[in-house]
Motif scaffolding. Structure first.
Motif, PDB file in Angstrom:
ATOM      1  N   SER A  20       0.817  -1.207   0.000  1.00 57.64           N
ATOM      2  CA  SER A  20       0.000   0.000   0.000  1.00 57.64           C
ATOM      3  C   SER A  20       0.850   1.254   0.000  1.00 57.64           C
ATOM      4  N   ILE A  21       2.003   1.254   0.124  1.00 54.95           N
ATOM      5  CA  ILE A  21       2.802   2.445   0.007  1.00 54.95           C
ATOM      6  C   ILE A  21       3.054   2.893  -1.367  1.00 54.95           C
ATOM      7  N   PHE A  66       0.947   4.891   0.212  1.00 55.60           N
ATOM      8  CA  PHE A  66       0.503   4.797   1.599  1.00 55.60           C
ATOM      9  C   PHE A  66      -0.734   5.657   1.822  1.00 55.60           C
ATOM     10  N   LYS A  67      -0.738   6.831   1.236  1.00 52.68           N
ATOM     11  CA  LYS A  67      -1.866   7.755   1.408  1.00 52.68           C
ATOM     12  C   LYS A  67      -3.047   7.362   0.523  1.00 52.68           C
ATOM     13  N   CYS A 113       5.107   5.686   5.713  1.00 52.61           N
ATOM     14  CA  CYS A 113       4.682   4.566   6.548  1.00 52.61           C
ATOM     15  C   CYS A 113       4.319   5.056   7.952  1.00 52.61           C
ATOM     16  N   SER A 116       1.098   6.934   8.088  1.00 52.94           N
ATOM     17  CA  SER A 116      -0.108   6.209   7.685  1.00 52.94           C
ATOM     18  C   SER A 116      -0.975   5.897   8.894  1.00 52.94           C
ATOM     19  N   ASP A 117      -2.235   5.598   8.617  1.00 53.71           N
ATOM     20  CA  ASP A 117      -3.178   5.302   9.695  1.00 53.71           C
ATOM     21  C   ASP A 117      -3.285   3.797   9.968  1.00 53.71           C
ATOM     22  N   ARG A 118      -2.356   3.025   9.463  1.00 52.94           N
ATOM     23  CA  ARG A 118      -2.407   1.582   9.654  1.00 52.94           C
ATOM     24  C   ARG A 118      -1.928   1.213  11.049  1.00 52.94           C
TER      25      ARG A 118
END
Length: 106
Positions: free
Chosen positions: A11-12, A69-70, A33, A36-38
């Motif tokens: 996802s990045i 990521f976004k 990273c 990110s909200d992960r």
């Protein structure tokens, strides 16, 4: 954990050990990273993913991949886009994701 790393990288998102990077990087992947909200994102994991990026991706590739990521949908759009440049980037990016999953999921 392995699945989480692969998702973060994808996802990045190299077989064998990751060696010390040959060039300095702007740490674009690590910053993206960490921002990110992960839930699985943490300084240690993001730092590991950046180390793999330093070894497997050019700085320009890192800046492009950091945008994933976004907006993970950008990765899908790029993967499906025509053109030899996009295809070459996607092969490098896929290699990066696989390597990050192997190296950073211990």
């Amino acid at each position: 954990m392995k699945k989480t790393v692969l998702i973060l990288a994808a996802s990045i998102a190299v077989s064998g050990p990751v060696m010390i990077p040959m060039t300095a990087s702007a740490s674009a992947i690590e910053r993206a990273c960490n921002a990110s909200d992960r839930k699985a994102a943490n300084r240690s994991l993001c730092g590991c993913i950046q180390q793999v990026a330093d070894f497997t991706l050019k700085n320009a590739d890192q800046r492009k991949a950091a945008k994933f990521f976004k907006d993970p949908h950008k990765a899908q759009e790029l993967r499906q886009a025509d053109g030899s440049h996009n295809e070459a980037f996607w092969k490098r990016y896929k290699n990066f994701g696989e390597t990050a999953a192997q190296h950073c999921s211990s």
